[in-house]
Design an enzyme around this catalytic site. Structure first.
Site, PDB file in Angstrom:
ATOM      1  N   ASP A 273      -3.682   4.560 -10.526  1.00 52.92           N
ATOM      2  CA  ASP A 273      -4.089   3.312  -9.887  1.00 52.92           C
ATOM      3  C   ASP A 273      -5.553   3.402  -9.473  1.00 52.92           C
ATOM      4  O   ASP A 273      -5.873   3.882  -8.389  1.00 52.92           O
ATOM      5  CB  ASP A 273      -3.189   3.029  -8.672  1.00 52.92           C
ATOM      6  N   LYS A 280     -11.016   0.939  -6.418  1.00 54.09           N
ATOM      7  CA  LYS A 280     -10.880   1.709  -5.189  1.00 54.09           C
ATOM      8  C   LYS A 280     -12.142   2.530  -4.949  1.00 54.09           C
ATOM      9  O   LYS A 280     -12.844   2.873  -5.901  1.00 54.09           O
ATOM     10  CB  LYS A 280      -9.701   2.689  -5.322  1.00 54.09           C
ATOM     11  N   GLU A 352      -1.268  -4.067  -7.247  1.00 54.76           N
ATOM     12  CA  GLU A 352      -0.647  -4.166  -8.568  1.00 54.76           C
ATOM     13  C   GLU A 352       0.825  -3.779  -8.571  1.00 54.76           C
ATOM     14  O   GLU A 352       1.578  -4.218  -9.432  1.00 54.76           O
ATOM     15  CB  GLU A 352      -1.417  -3.290  -9.570  1.00 54.76           C
ATOM     16  N   ARG A 354       3.339  -4.568  -6.624  1.00 49.45           N
ATOM     17  CA  ARG A 354       4.239  -5.723  -6.461  1.00 49.45           C
ATOM     18  C   ARG A 354       4.288  -6.559  -7.723  1.00 49.45           C
ATOM     19  O   ARG A 354       5.282  -7.198  -8.023  1.00 49.45           O
ATOM     20  CB  ARG A 354       3.798  -6.537  -5.235  1.00 49.45           C
TER      21      ARG A 354
END
Ligand code: BES
Ligand code: MN
Ligand code: ZN
Length: 512
Positions: A273, A280, A352, A354
């Protein structure tokens, strides 16, 4: 490791190592007392010299005890007797496992099963010891040129039970402990695997390997084209920026009664992720390889169930994607249509989890599940709310939440429930779609995420486990924990026991 159970007096054991408990201020546990008496007070004489106070975490290895049949005695500090609760027992088991590994003994007979833990029987203690021993042996060094695994001689552990009547229960506890430990190990290995190896395709291969090992498991992998055809616009939106194709992995385990509705476990499988276009910050970003630990826990739990041949009907669903920024990546502001038909304005591509879970949840509807549990490293906000001890729990069905709380307590893999009140839903209002994928601010972020998922859980009993703070350890001891495999397996064991009771069977195996 080989485990066995046995009943018998400690002084009669002709073994390489006897493991005995000592409470604080040198009070001996029952088996220790018995051994000491048989050896004419050899232990208490030694202890009086002051080498072991009996505090939790202490241990003392003794050789050549006069009149004893065993080669060594490993004394384990157990702390204050009246403070001995479940958590302390687990610590003791874990210290004992570490200390035992450091001895040169090839075999040991463990008497820590005689420590009194409130409302917990011998079987429970056996299971904790088995799990602790396996956890203490865990290393992930497949990718180190020089292994740091120390030389290990220990091959067999014999666990003592009070009498012959406890042997069958003890053996079952060993089987359960070993199955859970193997599930935990699988989940740890998958989590620790670097993200250049552990891709969505790798997870699919691992699921296939598991199904090859256990004939009771069937696996099916949906490709991007299949998901396109079905209309999983939300899941596919996450994968768009990645060079790795998304996979939706489905595992079927049908060992219960044919008419019984299945329980579905859905695990978030984001193999890395990066945040996507909502990138991020760099610091600690490597830890986002752990964003597939929900998926890993589904595979670990199904492995435990298959090994124990639990008479249940289960479905494992793993939406597996990589969240990357790329020329084709989803942009903040994009609106997608989920499998449910609800439209979603993606305001932050880093929310992402969910987006992939909601499509997997809608997909689960076609199996008319008795209940759905999703497991996801979903929000940093869950760590802010609860720290790193319990999993965050949300549910639309209080009995399901209670059952998970009870299972967590038994397994030492606890949850803490957070509210799913209607008041929180409006944070997801969007001016342009049915909902936004994030709330307007950071307040209650774990709850907002759960609220989003709840909109896709209208047709079944559902629980959501946010494992962001519990799936791995950060810092010096960085590594996957294998949680919540113990919790989920315990929950399933409890369901088996429950239907045994409904069928009027005390023990033995009914069909479920
Ligand atoms: N996988 C992360 C959640 C996460 C972050 C787990 C850190 C463990 C440690 C998730 O996909 C995420 O990025 N969530 C965002 C949501 C936000 C954009 C609403 C978060 O928590 O910051
Ligand atoms: Mn994210
Ligand atoms: Zn994530």
């Amino acid at each position: 490791m080989e485990f066995a159970v046995k009943s018998g007096n400690p002084e009669k054991q002709r073994t390489a190592c006897l493991v005995l408990g000592v409470y604080e201020s040198r009070r001996l546990a029952p088996a220790t007392e018995q051994f000491d008496a048989a050896c004419n007070g050899a232990l208490s004489n030694l202890l009086r010299r002051g080498d072991l106070e009996g505090k939790a975490g202490q241990s003392l290895l003794l050789f050549n005890i006069a009149d004893a049949l065993c080669e060594r005695v490993l004394l384990i500090g157990c702390g204050k007797e009246r403070e001995l609760d479940e958590r302390r027992f687990r610590q003791i088991a874990s210290h004992a496992a570490t200390a035992l590994n450091e001895t040169g003994a090839t075999e040991a007979v463990v008497y820590l099963t005689d420590l009194a833990v409130k409302s917990r029987e011998t079987d429970w203690k056996i299971r904790q010891i088995v799990e602790a021993v396996e956890a203490a042996r865990y290393r992930f060094d497949a990718l180190k040129s020089r292994k740091d695994t120390p030389r290990r001689l220990l091959r067999k552990i014999i666990l003592s039970v009070p009498g012959r009547r406890e042997l069958p229960g003890g053996e079952q506890a060993v089987r359960e402990g070993m199955a859970i430990a193997a599930g935990v190990k699988l989940a740890k290995d998958l989590g620790n695997q670097p993200p250049n190896f552990c891709t969505p395709s790798y997870l699919a291969e691992q699921a296939q390997a598991l199904a090859a090992e256990f004939p009771s498991l069937r696996v099916e992998v949906l490709e991007e084209a299949d998901m396109e055809r079905l209309g999983m616009g939300s899941l596919l939106a996450v994968s768009r920026g990645s060079a790795q194709p998304a996979k939706l992995i489905r595992l079927d385990y049908r060992q219960g009664l044919a008419g019984r509705k299945p329980l579905a476990l859905i695990g978030k499988g984001v193999t890395f992720d990066s945040g996507g276009i909502s990138l991020k910050p760099g610091e600690g970003m490597d830890e986002m390889k752990y964003d597939m630990c929900g998926a890993a826990s589904v595979l670990g739990t199904l492995r435990a169930c298959a090994e124990l041949q639990l008479p249940l009907n289960l479905i494992g669903l793993i939406p597996a994607v990589e969240n990357m920024p790329g020329g084709r990546a989803t942009r903040p502001g994009d609106i997608v249509t989920s499998l449910s038909g609800q439209t979603i304005e993606i305001l932050n591509t880093d929310a992402e989890g969910r987006l992939i879970l909601c499509d997997a949840m809608t997909y689960a509807e076609r199996d008319e599940p008795a209940a759905v549990i999703d497991i996801a490293t979903l929000t940093g906000a869950c760590i802010v709310a609860l720290g790193r001890h319990p999993h965050g729990l949300f549910s639309n069905h209080p009995p399901l939440a209670h059952a998970l709380q009870a299972a967590g307590q038994t397994a030492g893999d606890r949850v803490w429930e957070l509210p799913l009140w209607e008041e929180y839903q409006e944070a997801l209002d969007s001016n342009f779609a049915d909902m936004a994928n994030v709330g307007g601010n950071r307040d209650g972020g774990a709850i907002t995420a759960a609220c989003f998922l709840s909109r896709f859980a209208k047709k079944f009993h559902w629980a959501h486990l946010d494992i962001a703070g519990t799936a791995w350890k950060t810092g010096k001891a960085k590594g996957a924990t294998g949680r919540p495999v113990p919790l989920l397996t315990q929950y399933l064991l409890d369901r088996v026991a429950e239907s045994d009771r409904e069928n009027g069977r005390e023990d033995g195996r009914a069909a479920h």
